[in-house]
Design a protein around this motif. Structure first.
Motif, PDB file in Angstrom:
ATOM      1  N   ALA A  69      10.945 -47.727  29.062  1.00 23.14           N
ATOM      2  CA  ALA A  69      11.089 -46.681  28.044  1.00 23.14           C
ATOM      3  C   ALA A  69      12.565 -46.553  27.669  1.00 23.14           C
ATOM      4  N   ASP A  70      12.820 -45.884  26.554  1.00 18.96           N
ATOM      5  CA  ASP A  70      14.203 -45.645  26.155  1.00 18.96           C
ATOM      6  C   ASP A  70      14.871 -44.672  27.115  1.00 18.96           C
ATOM      7  N   GLY A  71      16.174 -44.679  27.073  1.00 19.71           N
ATOM      8  CA  GLY A  71      16.954 -43.820  27.956  1.00 19.71           C
ATOM      9  C   GLY A  71      17.236 -44.510  29.272  1.00 19.71           C
ATOM     10  N   GLU A  72      18.349 -44.162  29.861  1.00 21.70           N
ATOM     11  CA  GLU A  72      18.717 -44.741  31.145  1.00 21.70           C
ATOM     12  C   GLU A  72      18.013 -43.974  32.266  1.00 21.70           C
ATOM     13  N   PRO A  73      17.566 -44.671  33.307  1.00 18.38           N
ATOM     14  CA  PRO A  73      16.964 -43.947  34.425  1.00 18.38           C
ATOM     15  C   PRO A  73      18.016 -43.081  35.131  1.00 18.38           C
ATOM     16  N   ALA A  74      17.583 -41.950  35.667  1.00 24.04           N
ATOM     17  CA  ALA A  74      18.507 -41.009  36.318  1.00 24.04           C
ATOM     18  C   ALA A  74      19.266 -41.683  37.459  1.00 24.04           C
ATOM     19  N   TRP A  75      18.605 -42.560  38.215  1.00 23.26           N
ATOM     20  CA  TRP A  75      19.281 -43.196  39.341  1.00 23.26           C
ATOM     21  C   TRP A  75      20.474 -44.038  38.870  1.00 23.26           C
ATOM     22  N   TRP A  76      20.346 -44.669  37.692  1.00 24.59           N
ATOM     23  CA  TRP A  76      21.440 -45.492  37.168  1.00 24.59           C
ATOM     24  C   TRP A  76      22.587 -44.601  36.681  1.00 24.59           C
ATOM     25  N   LEU A 131       2.052 -51.731  27.727  1.00 21.23           N
ATOM     26  CA  LEU A 131       2.411 -50.916  28.872  1.00 21.23           C
ATOM     27  C   LEU A 131       1.403 -49.790  29.017  1.00 21.23           C
ATOM     28  N   PRO A 132       1.152 -49.359  30.257  1.00 17.41           N
ATOM     29  CA  PRO A 132       0.292 -48.182  30.411  1.00 17.41           C
ATOM     30  C   PRO A 132       0.980 -46.957  29.819  1.00 17.41           C
ATOM     31  N   PRO A 133       0.244 -45.906  29.541  1.00 17.99           N
ATOM     32  CA  PRO A 133       0.872 -44.678  29.041  1.00 17.99           C
ATOM     33  C   PRO A 133       1.960 -44.194  30.004  1.00 17.99           C
ATOM     34  N   ARG A 134       2.983 -43.563  29.456  1.00 14.99           N
ATOM     35  CA  ARG A 134       4.141 -43.110  30.238  1.00 14.99           C
ATOM     36  C   ARG A 134       3.720 -42.249  31.433  1.00 14.99           C
ATOM     37  N   GLY A 135       2.723 -41.397  31.240  1.00 14.02           N
ATOM     38  CA  GLY A 135       2.245 -40.544  32.334  1.00 14.02           C
ATOM     39  C   GLY A 135       1.700 -41.355  33.503  1.00 14.02           C
ATOM     40  N   VAL A 136       1.042 -42.456  33.220  1.00 13.73           N
ATOM     41  CA  VAL A 136       0.507 -43.323  34.278  1.00 13.73           C
ATOM     42  C   VAL A 136       1.655 -43.987  35.041  1.00 13.73           C
ATOM     43  N   VAL A 137       2.667 -44.427  34.311  1.00 15.32           N
ATOM     44  CA  VAL A 137       3.839 -45.045  34.950  1.00 15.32           C
ATOM     45  C   VAL A 137       4.504 -44.043  35.887  1.00 15.32           C
TER      46      VAL A 137
END
Length: 154
Positions: free
Chosen positions: A84-91, A11-17
């Protein structure tokens, strides 16, 4: 299974995502929605929608761009948070208030969101796997199961 298929996906770095997410949303906003959404071409492709939820703490409208597939009248997406870990805020917002709206290729519609369960989840996960062959490897990057989210018309 070959060594090629056993490799962990990169995966690309988190900042790129995150930058890509912000840029996609900005492009949609700047063009007044003319660019940024697309319908799935066929069963081998996913589409792009804008989901607007109500913030669980703020009560304000929150928009996010997501990939989706169609399942009859329903739209189906994955609560993957860029793998990534953690649930997305929208969910998290959708779980607190399932009523939302989606914009898909020029059409806005009211929906109710819920997590797919059991046989339905397995069927819809397989549907996503038809498009993304490495889906299980990407999902393995997360410490918890990725929710399959069904958006039903209301």
């Amino acid at each position: 299974m070959s060594n090629e298929s056993r490799r962990k996906p990169r995966l690309p770095p988190r900042g790129v995502v995150r930058l890509f997410w912000y840029a996609h949303r900005a492009l949609y906003r700047v063009t007044g929605g003319r660019i940024g959404l697309r319908s799935p071409k066929d069963r081998a492709h996913w589409g792009t929608m804008r989901l607007t939820t109500t913030g669980r703490r703020s009560g304000r409208a929150r928009g996010v761009m997501l990939g989706y597939v169609e399942d009859e009248a329903n739209l189906v997406t994955l609560a993957m948070n860029g793998w990534a870990d953690g649930e997305p805020a929208w969910w998290l917002n959708l779980q607190a208030n399932p009523e939302a709206t989606v914009d898909v290729a020029g059409v806005s519609r009211a929906v109710r969101g819920r997590a797919a369960r059991d046989a339905e989840r397995a069927r819809l996960w397989d549907r996503w796997r038809e498009i993304e062959g490495d889906l299980d490897a990407y999902a393995a990057l997360r410490s918890s199961e990725t929710a399959v989210v069904v958006l039903e018309p209301r």
